[in-house]
Scaffold this motif. Structure first.
Motif, PDB file in Angstrom:
ATOM      1  N   ALA A 235       0.891  -1.212  -0.057  1.00 48.20           N
ATOM      2  CA  ALA A 235      -0.073  -0.012  -0.102  1.00 48.20           C
ATOM      3  C   ALA A 235       0.915   1.378   0.080  1.00 48.20           C
ATOM      4  O   ALA A 235       0.753   2.209  -0.574  1.00 48.20           O
ATOM      5  N   LEU A 236       1.923   1.103   0.851  1.00 46.17           N
ATOM      6  CA  LEU A 236       2.911   2.429   0.755  1.00 46.17           C
ATOM      7  C   LEU A 236       3.711   2.581  -0.631  1.00 46.17           C
ATOM      8  O   LEU A 236       3.704   3.667  -0.859  1.00 46.17           O
ATOM      9  N   ARG A 237       4.151   1.592  -1.107  1.00 55.29           N
ATOM     10  CA  ARG A 237       4.940   1.800  -2.249  1.00 55.29           C
ATOM     11  C   ARG A 237       3.885   2.237  -3.527  1.00 55.29           C
ATOM     12  O   ARG A 237       4.275   2.991  -4.147  1.00 55.29           O
ATOM     13  N   PHE A 238       2.757   1.733  -3.465  1.00 56.57           N
ATOM     14  CA  PHE A 238       1.871   2.069  -4.353  1.00 56.57           C
ATOM     15  C   PHE A 238       1.444   3.744  -4.042  1.00 56.57           C
ATOM     16  O   PHE A 238       1.328   4.432  -5.171  1.00 56.57           O
ATOM     17  N   SER A 239       1.514   3.998  -3.008  1.00 55.91           N
ATOM     18  CA  SER A 239       1.085   5.599  -2.519  1.00 55.91           C
ATOM     19  C   SER A 239       2.209   6.227  -3.013  1.00 55.91           C
ATOM     20  O   SER A 239       1.945   7.326  -3.679  1.00 55.91           O
ATOM     21  N   VAL A 240       3.489   5.978  -2.766  1.00 52.94           N
ATOM     22  CA  VAL A 240       4.808   6.313  -3.423  1.00 52.94           C
ATOM     23  C   VAL A 240       4.712   6.684  -4.883  1.00 52.94           C
ATOM     24  O   VAL A 240       4.878   7.857  -5.324  1.00 52.94           O
ATOM     25  N   ALA A 241       4.359   5.870  -5.433  1.00 59.49           N
ATOM     26  CA  ALA A 241       4.548   5.689  -7.067  1.00 59.49           C
ATOM     27  C   ALA A 241       3.169   6.457  -7.585  1.00 59.49           C
ATOM     28  O   ALA A 241       3.510   7.339  -8.413  1.00 59.49           O
ATOM     29  N   SER A 242       2.095   6.399  -6.923  1.00 56.50           N
ATOM     30  CA  SER A 242       1.006   7.138  -7.528  1.00 56.50           C
ATOM     31  C   SER A 242       1.335   8.851  -7.229  1.00 56.50           C
ATOM     32  O   SER A 242       0.967   9.550  -8.135  1.00 56.50           O
ATOM     33  N   ASN A 243       1.852   9.179  -6.280  1.00 55.22           N
ATOM     34  CA  ASN A 243       2.255  10.473  -5.809  1.00 55.22           C
ATOM     35  C   ASN A 243       3.314  11.207  -6.841  1.00 55.22           C
ATOM     36  O   ASN A 243       2.981  12.059  -7.464  1.00 55.22           O
ATOM     37  N   LEU A 244       4.151  10.074  -7.052  1.00 53.43           N
ATOM     38  CA  LEU A 244       5.357  10.544  -8.277  1.00 53.43           C
ATOM     39  C   LEU A 244       4.775  10.653  -9.463  1.00 53.43           C
ATOM     40  O   LEU A 244       4.852  11.829 -10.182  1.00 53.43           O
ATOM     41  N   LEU A 245       3.680   9.778  -9.801  1.00 50.64           N
ATOM     42  CA  LEU A 245       3.190   9.986 -11.092  1.00 50.64           C
ATOM     43  C   LEU A 245       2.113  10.992 -11.216  1.00 50.64           C
ATOM     44  O   LEU A 245       2.080  11.632 -12.291  1.00 50.64           O
ATOM     45  N   ARG A 246       1.460  11.516 -10.370  1.00 50.05           N
ATOM     46  CA  ARG A 246       0.603  12.662 -10.225  1.00 50.05           C
ATOM     47  C   ARG A 246       1.420  13.935 -10.436  1.00 50.05           C
ATOM     48  O   ARG A 246       1.063  14.728 -11.067  1.00 50.05           O
ATOM     49  N   THR A 247       2.628  14.017  -9.621  1.00 43.24           N
ATOM     50  CA  THR A 247       3.550  15.194 -10.028  1.00 43.24           C
ATOM     51  C   THR A 247       4.009  15.432 -11.436  1.00 43.24           C
ATOM     52  O   THR A 247       3.836  16.373 -11.924  1.00 43.24           O
ATOM     53  N   GLN A 248       4.235  14.179 -11.865  1.00 43.63           N
ATOM     54  CA  GLN A 248       4.610  14.231 -13.449  1.00 43.63           C
ATOM     55  C   GLN A 248       3.709  14.603 -14.313  1.00 43.63           C
ATOM     56  O   GLN A 248       3.685  15.343 -14.979  1.00 43.63           O
ATOM     57  N   LEU A 249       2.456  14.275 -14.041  1.00 39.47           N
ATOM     58  CA  LEU A 249       1.255  14.396 -14.782  1.00 39.47           C
ATOM     59  C   LEU A 249       0.809  16.013 -14.592  1.00 39.47           C
ATOM     60  O   LEU A 249       0.488  16.815 -15.653  1.00 39.47           O
ATOM     61  N   LYS A 250       0.999  16.454 -13.414  1.00 42.88           N
ATOM     62  CA  LYS A 250       0.869  17.784 -12.966  1.00 42.88           C
ATOM     63  C   LYS A 250       1.589  18.822 -13.964  1.00 42.88           C
ATOM     64  O   LYS A 250       1.326  19.729 -14.453  1.00 42.88           O
ATOM     65  N   THR A 251       3.142  18.330 -14.067  1.00 42.95           N
ATOM     66  CA  THR A 251       3.891  19.223 -14.858  1.00 42.95           C
ATOM     67  C   THR A 251       3.472  19.238 -16.112  1.00 42.95           C
ATOM     68  O   THR A 251       3.553  20.246 -16.888  1.00 42.95           O
ATOM     69  N   VAL A 252       3.168  18.076 -16.656  1.00 44.48           N
ATOM     70  CA  VAL A 252       2.805  17.953 -18.011  1.00 44.48           C
ATOM     71  C   VAL A 252       1.606  18.947 -18.151  1.00 44.48           C
ATOM     72  O   VAL A 252       1.311  19.996 -19.372  1.00 44.48           O
ATOM     73  N   ARG A 253       0.680  18.893 -17.253  1.00 43.62           N
ATOM     74  CA  ARG A 253      -0.856  19.648 -17.378  1.00 43.62           C
ATOM     75  C   ARG A 253      -0.408  21.151 -17.419  1.00 43.62           C
ATOM     76  O   ARG A 253      -0.888  22.050 -18.171  1.00 43.62           O
ATOM     77  N   MET A 254       0.780  21.485 -16.547  1.00 43.87           N
ATOM     78  CA  MET A 254       1.174  22.938 -16.442  1.00 43.87           C
ATOM     79  C   MET A 254       1.597  23.642 -17.859  1.00 43.87           C
ATOM     80  O   MET A 254       1.452  24.672 -18.156  1.00 43.87           O
ATOM     81  N   ALA A 255       2.574  22.613 -18.373  1.00 50.92           N
ATOM     82  CA  ALA A 255       2.976  22.754 -19.878  1.00 50.92           C
ATOM     83  C   ALA A 255       1.805  22.946 -20.647  1.00 50.92           C
ATOM     84  O   ALA A 255       1.811  24.142 -21.686  1.00 50.92           O
ATOM     85  N   ILE A 256       0.577  22.288 -20.854  1.00 48.69           N
ATOM     86  CA  ILE A 256      -0.206  22.241 -21.663  1.00 48.69           C
ATOM     87  C   ILE A 256      -1.124  23.872 -21.466  1.00 48.69           C
ATOM     88  O   ILE A 256      -1.304  24.370 -22.411  1.00 48.69           O
ATOM     89  N   GLU A 257      -1.291  24.062 -20.306  1.00 49.17           N
ATOM     90  CA  GLU A 257      -2.192  25.399 -19.874  1.00 49.17           C
ATOM     91  C   GLU A 257      -1.183  26.628 -19.874  1.00 49.17           C
ATOM     92  O   GLU A 257      -1.748  27.649 -19.563  1.00 49.17           O
ATOM     93  N   GLY A 258      -0.050  26.319 -20.213  1.00 48.30           N
ATOM     94  CA  GLY A 258       0.818  27.596 -20.377  1.00 48.30           C
ATOM     95  C   GLY A 258       1.043  28.010 -19.131  1.00 48.30           C
ATOM     96  O   GLY A 258       1.491  29.582 -18.989  1.00 48.30           O
ATOM     97  N   GLY A 259       1.017  27.449 -18.102  1.00 50.32           N
ATOM     98  CA  GLY A 259       1.315  28.078 -16.766  1.00 50.32           C
ATOM     99  C   GLY A 259       0.297  28.952 -16.354  1.00 50.32           C
ATOM    100  O   GLY A 259       0.561  29.758 -15.296  1.00 50.32           O
ATOM    101  N   SER A 260      -0.869  29.135 -17.129  1.00 53.68           N
ATOM    102  CA  SER A 260      -1.898  30.160 -16.560  1.00 53.68           C
ATOM    103  C   SER A 260      -2.539  29.879 -15.304  1.00 53.68           C
ATOM    104  O   SER A 260      -2.902  30.636 -14.695  1.00 53.68           O
ATOM    105  N   SER A 261      -2.602  28.565 -14.994  1.00 55.00           N
ATOM    106  CA  SER A 261      -3.348  28.197 -13.648  1.00 55.00           C
ATOM    107  C   SER A 261      -2.366  27.564 -12.801  1.00 55.00           C
ATOM    108  O   SER A 261      -1.507  26.709 -13.021  1.00 55.00           O
ATOM    109  N   ALA A 262      -2.176  28.025 -11.676  1.00 53.04           N
ATOM    110  CA  ALA A 262      -1.181  27.793 -10.663  1.00 53.04           C
ATOM    111  C   ALA A 262      -1.356  26.644 -10.070  1.00 53.04           C
ATOM    112  O   ALA A 262      -0.373  25.659  -9.526  1.00 53.04           O
ATOM    113  N   SER A 263      -2.831  25.849  -9.975  1.00 50.26           N
ATOM    114  CA  SER A 263      -2.864  24.563  -9.432  1.00 50.26           C
ATOM    115  C   SER A 263      -2.387  23.573 -10.006  1.00 50.26           C
ATOM    116  O   SER A 263      -2.558  23.180 -11.044  1.00 50.26           O
TER     117      SER A 263
END
Lengths: 145, 113
Positions: free
Chosen positions: B85-113
């Motif tokens: 459960a912990l390993r999965f939690s760590v991996a999913s958090n890492l993946l979420r950070t990755q996705l957030k970075t991509v989303r930020m690039a798509i939105e051109g940094g317009s939204s800070a969230s």
């Protein structure tokens, strides 16, 4: 998604342990029963566990190559104790034979109580497994947020 | 998918969930006569997963076998349950950070969230 079939595995464990507890409680309740529908005293029952492949009906369509088959558990049979019942000297009892002996069930309530504790703990272990997997599924869903 | 890191995280999470399923099987069969504890070799499967082969399920050696031929150790399973459960939690958090970075690039940094 193999996580959903994991829940089915733990659920099969919960069902099996619950049925085991039901049979044990029946034994304890009937520890002194001298009359049954089949005649004679109550006979002790015991369950036999057997591992079994489980797949939720929905997921079998999506069973991926990466998924090893999930092994759950089921009760294969309920064994009825066929040994001779105990004979207790109770001359005034309505079920006594001509020598004054009554056939009473061969149930040891202490043994069944210990088994019942085991069933209860095993049930809890399965519940913990489900809540851990539920947490993992929730984390996967959170990826979409 | 996105980049090599996301791909390896994806594989890692798949393997962790496969392992979690085996742990659930072991817990469910803790009282089944003759049942043997099942597991995968996590390290080697993580390397093999690149080839797309399905994980090999082995029985675990070195566990105490009870009178009924069952060798499930509930303490071991409890530890693995928490660990997965912990390993999965760590991996999913890492993946979420990755996705957030991509989303930020798509939105051109317009939204800070």
């Amino acid at each position: 998604m193999s996580l959903f079939s994991t829940i089915s595995v733990s659920a099969s464990g919960m069902t099996a342990q619950r049925q085991r507890a039901e049979v044990l409680v029946e034994n304890i309740a009937n520890a002194d029963t001298t009359r049954t529908a089949g005649g004679g005293p109550y006979r002790r029952q015991d369950v036999v566990f057997q591992s079994q492949q489980v797949s939720s009906p929905f997921s079998s369509v999506f069973q991926s190559q990466l998924d090893p088959q999930a092994t759950g558990v089921a009760i294969s049979q309920v064994v009825v104790d066929q040994s001779e019942p105990e004979r207790r000297y109770l001359p005034g009892h309505p079920d006594a034979d001509k020598d004054g002996y009554v056939a009473v069930p061969k149930v040891n309530p202490a043994e069944d109580m210990v088994d019942l504790l085991g069933a209860s703990r095993a049930y809890q272990a399965n519940v913990s497994a489900i809540s851990a997997v539920k947490d993992m599924i929730q984390r996967s869903i959170d990826l979409f947020r | 998918m996105l980049d090599p890191l996301s791909n390896s995280l994806d594989r890692y999470m798949t393997l962790v969930s496969v392992r979690q399923k085996l742990v659930a099987s072991n817990v469910a069969n803790a009282d089944t006569p003759g049942y043997k504890t099942q597991d995968i070799d996590f390290e080697s499967e993580l390397h093999n997963a690149a080839a797309g082969t399905s994980p090999v399920v082995n029985t675990v050696p070195g566990l105490r076998v009870k009178n009924d031929g069952n060798n499930v150790d509930l303490d071991r399973e409890a530890r693995l349950l928490a660990e997965n459960a912990l390993r999965f939690s760590v991996a999913s958090n890492l993946l979420r950070t990755q996705l957030k970075t991509v989303r930020m690039a798509i939105e051109g940094g317009s939204s800070a969230s």
